[in-house]
Design a protein around this motif. Structure first.
Motif, PDB file in Angstrom:
ATOM      1  N   LEU A   1       0.879  -1.205  -0.155  1.00  0.00           N
ATOM      2  CA  LEU A   1       0.143   0.002   0.004  1.00  0.00           C
ATOM      3  C   LEU A   1       0.915   1.055  -0.104  1.00  0.00           C
ATOM      4  CD1 LEU A   1      -2.420  -0.880   2.720  1.00  0.00           C
ATOM      5  CD2 LEU A   1      -2.902  -1.164   0.310  1.00  0.00           C
ATOM      6  N   LEU A   2       0.458   2.221  -0.866  1.00  0.00           N
ATOM      7  CA  LEU A   2       1.512   3.416  -0.972  1.00  0.00           C
ATOM      8  C   LEU A   2       0.517   4.511  -0.479  1.00  0.00           C
ATOM      9  CD1 LEU A   2       3.295   1.987  -2.940  1.00  0.00           C
ATOM     10  CD2 LEU A   2       3.665   3.960  -3.778  1.00  0.00           C
ATOM     11  N   THR A   3       0.933   5.417   0.330  1.00  0.00           N
ATOM     12  CA  THR A   3       0.170   6.648   0.937  1.00  0.00           C
ATOM     13  C   THR A   3       1.359   7.586   1.040  1.00  0.00           C
ATOM     14  OG1 THR A   3      -1.131   4.839   2.242  1.00  0.00           O
ATOM     15  CG2 THR A   3      -1.234   7.330   2.952  1.00  0.00           C
ATOM     16  N   GLY A   4       1.256   8.747   0.196  1.00  0.00           N
ATOM     17  CA  GLY A   4       2.127   9.757   0.030  1.00  0.00           C
ATOM     18  C   GLY A   4       3.571   9.160  -0.172  1.00  0.00           C
TER      19      GLY A   4
ATOM     20  N   TYR B   1       4.902   7.182   1.976  1.00  0.00           N
ATOM     21  CA  TYR B   1       5.107   5.902   2.691  1.00  0.00           C
ATOM     22  C   TYR B   1       4.550   4.731   1.972  1.00  0.00           C
ATOM     23  CZ  TYR B   1       6.015   9.058   6.894  1.00  0.00           C
ATOM     24  OH  TYR B   1       6.778   9.861   7.731  1.00  0.00           O
ATOM     25  N   ALA B   2       5.153   3.734   2.034  1.00  0.00           N
ATOM     26  CA  ALA B   2       4.905   2.352   1.572  1.00  0.00           C
ATOM     27  C   ALA B   2       4.745   1.328   2.646  1.00  0.00           C
ATOM     28  CB  ALA B   2       5.688   2.131   0.439  1.00  0.00           C
ATOM     29  N   LYS B   3       3.546   0.515   2.789  1.00  0.00           N
ATOM     30  CA  LYS B   3       3.422  -0.419   3.683  1.00  0.00           C
ATOM     31  C   LYS B   3       3.452  -1.659   3.230  1.00  0.00           C
ATOM     32  CE  LYS B   3       0.777  -1.969   7.859  1.00  0.00           C
ATOM     33  NZ  LYS B   3      -0.381  -1.619   8.898  1.00  0.00           N
ATOM     34  N   VAL B   4       4.581  -2.668   3.290  1.00  0.00           N
ATOM     35  CA  VAL B   4       4.619  -3.809   2.764  1.00  0.00           C
ATOM     36  C   VAL B   4       4.342  -4.923   3.825  1.00  0.00           C
ATOM     37  CG1 VAL B   4       6.122  -5.482   1.125  1.00  0.00           C
ATOM     38  CG2 VAL B   4       6.121  -3.013   1.224  1.00  0.00           C
ATOM     39  N   GLN B   5       3.351  -6.040   3.404  1.00  0.00           N
ATOM     40  CA  GLN B   5       3.154  -7.052   4.228  1.00  0.00           C
ATOM     41  C   GLN B   5       3.603  -8.390   3.648  1.00  0.00           C
ATOM     42  OE1 GLN B   5      -1.132  -6.749   5.157  1.00  0.00           O
ATOM     43  NE2 GLN B   5      -0.580  -5.876   7.181  1.00  0.00           N
ATOM     44  N   LEU B   6       4.351  -9.104   4.255  1.00  0.00           N
ATOM     45  CA  LEU B   6       4.901 -10.361   3.802  1.00  0.00           C
ATOM     46  C   LEU B   6       4.386 -11.483   4.833  1.00  0.00           C
ATOM     47  CD1 LEU B   6       8.544  -9.088   3.283  1.00  0.00           C
ATOM     48  CD2 LEU B   6       6.349  -9.427   1.399  1.00  0.00           C
TER      49      LEU B   6
ATOM     50  N   MET C   1      11.929 -18.564   8.579  1.00  0.00           N
ATOM     51  CA  MET C   1      10.547 -17.847   8.102  1.00  0.00           C
ATOM     52  C   MET C   1      10.048 -17.133   9.185  1.00  0.00           C
ATOM     53  SD  MET C   1      10.479 -19.717   5.359  1.00  0.00           S
ATOM     54  CE  MET C   1       8.926 -19.353   4.316  1.00  0.00           C
ATOM     55  N   VAL C   2       9.533 -15.994   8.461  1.00  0.00           N
ATOM     56  CA  VAL C   2       8.811 -14.996   9.251  1.00  0.00           C
ATOM     57  C   VAL C   2       7.521 -14.324   8.671  1.00  0.00           C
ATOM     58  CG1 VAL C   2      11.119 -14.367  10.284  1.00  0.00           C
ATOM     59  CG2 VAL C   2      10.266 -13.146   8.193  1.00  0.00           C
ATOM     60  N   ASN C   3       6.649 -13.886   9.396  1.00  0.00           N
ATOM     61  CA  ASN C   3       5.702 -12.991   8.788  1.00  0.00           C
ATOM     62  C   ASN C   3       6.310 -11.530   9.077  1.00  0.00           C
ATOM     63  OD1 ASN C   3       3.971 -14.864   8.308  1.00  0.00           O
ATOM     64  ND2 ASN C   3       3.005 -14.803  10.054  1.00  0.00           N
ATOM     65  N   ALA C   4       6.184 -10.616   8.396  1.00  0.00           N
ATOM     66  CA  ALA C   4       6.667  -9.241   8.377  1.00  0.00           C
ATOM     67  C   ALA C   4       5.870  -8.184   7.739  1.00  0.00           C
ATOM     68  CB  ALA C   4       8.044  -9.223   7.743  1.00  0.00           C
ATOM     69  N   THR C   5       5.726  -6.828   8.414  1.00  0.00           N
ATOM     70  CA  THR C   5       5.245  -5.940   7.924  1.00  0.00           C
ATOM     71  C   THR C   5       6.172  -4.798   8.117  1.00  0.00           C
ATOM     72  OG1 THR C   5       2.971  -6.518   8.878  1.00  0.00           O
ATOM     73  CG2 THR C   5       3.469  -4.231   8.161  1.00  0.00           C
ATOM     74  N   PHE C   6       6.350  -4.069   6.990  1.00  0.00           N
ATOM     75  CA  PHE C   6       7.398  -2.770   6.834  1.00  0.00           C
ATOM     76  C   PHE C   6       6.578  -1.465   6.557  1.00  0.00           C
ATOM     77  CE2 PHE C   6      10.098  -6.645   6.062  1.00  0.00           C
ATOM     78  CZ  PHE C   6      10.964  -6.687   7.013  1.00  0.00           C
ATOM     79  N   THR C   7       6.889  -0.541   7.069  1.00  0.00           N
ATOM     80  CA  THR C   7       6.651   0.764   6.530  1.00  0.00           C
ATOM     81  C   THR C   7       8.019   1.325   6.122  1.00  0.00           C
ATOM     82  OG1 THR C   7       4.824   0.789   8.309  1.00  0.00           O
ATOM     83  CG2 THR C   7       5.631   2.991   7.218  1.00  0.00           C
ATOM     84  N   LEU C   8       8.156   1.784   4.853  1.00  0.00           N
ATOM     85  CA  LEU C   8       9.219   2.098   4.184  1.00  0.00           C
ATOM     86  C   LEU C   8       8.819   3.757   3.674  1.00  0.00           C
ATOM     87  CD1 LEU C   8       9.663  -0.831   1.763  1.00  0.00           C
ATOM     88  CD2 LEU C   8      10.819  -0.318   4.097  1.00  0.00           C
ATOM     89  N   ARG C   9       9.996   4.606   3.654  1.00  0.00           N
ATOM     90  CA  ARG C   9       9.824   6.051   3.152  1.00  0.00           C
ATOM     91  C   ARG C   9      11.136   6.388   2.388  1.00  0.00           C
ATOM     92  NH1 ARG C   9      11.488  11.038   4.973  1.00  0.00           N
ATOM     93  NH2 ARG C   9       9.794  12.651   4.538  1.00  0.00           N
ATOM     94  N   GLN C  10      10.783   6.935   1.260  1.00  0.00           N
ATOM     95  CA  GLN C  10      11.915   7.711   0.414  1.00  0.00           C
ATOM     96  C   GLN C  10      11.948   9.168   0.634  1.00  0.00           C
ATOM     97  OE1 GLN C  10      11.111   7.551  -4.010  1.00  0.00           O
ATOM     98  NE2 GLN C  10      13.249   6.620  -4.177  1.00  0.00           N
TER      99      GLN C  10
END
Length: 170
Positions: free
Chosen positions: A111-114, A116-121, A157-166
């Motif tokens: 998901l991209l918001t402004g 920020y990007a939120k990536v769920q794995l 093995m993991v479940n991960a959620t990241f919030t990324l910013r450029q």
């Protein structure tokens, strides 16, 4: 005053000692005193100076090489700082999904918001996830703002959620 008296007494004692010696003895004592003075001068002044000079002569080529290397690095740094870096492509869902695919990861959602990007794995390799994050940091200059990583019973093995910013380029 005591120092002056002591000096005067020492001088008198020396003159009495000197007067009691014949001419041959006086000349031998004078030569011996000169030899001792020259020996002390050599040991205390000349030898350390020569040893220091030899040491500097041995180290000088290495120091010159280091100066040349530092000058070359300074020139290289100047050239690199003058070159304008090509800004990375703007953050997009397609770029993130392509980078995930290159590392063998399939996201649950992106998901991209402004800025920020939120990536769920879900159920992904931890090492592949770290490689993907490193790739994103180096190629797209994305940084992790928030991370939630849960280890699964299966190794690596993991479940991960990241919030990324450029960072914005202005």
């Amino acid at each position: 005053m005591k120092l002056a008296a002591l000096m005067h007494q020492s001088r008198q004692t020396f003159l009495e000692f000197w007067a009691a010696r014949d001419a041959r003895e006086q000349s031998m004592l004078a030569v011996a005193a000169l030899v001792v003075i020259f020996g002390l001068a050599y040991v205390l002044l000349i030898n350390p100076a020569m040893a220091g000079r030899d040491s500097l002569n041995k180290n000088l080529p290495l120091l010159r090489l280091q100066v040349a290397q530092m000058q070359a690095l300074a020139k290289q740094a100047t050239v690199l700082s003058v070159k304008s870096a090509v800004p990375p492509a703007a953050m997009s869902k397609e770029n993130i999904e392509a980078a995930l695919a290159r590392n063998g990861l399939k996201p649950q959602s992106v998901l991209l918001t402004g800025d920020y990007a939120k990536v769920q794995l879900a159920s992904v390799s931890f090492s592949a996830t770290m490689e993907w994050l490193d790739d994103m940091q180096q190629t797209a200059l994305l940084s992790v703002v928030d991370a939630n990583i849960v280890a699964l019973p299966k190794p690596d093995m993991v479940n991960a959620t990241f919030t990324l910013r450029q960072p914005s380029h202005e």
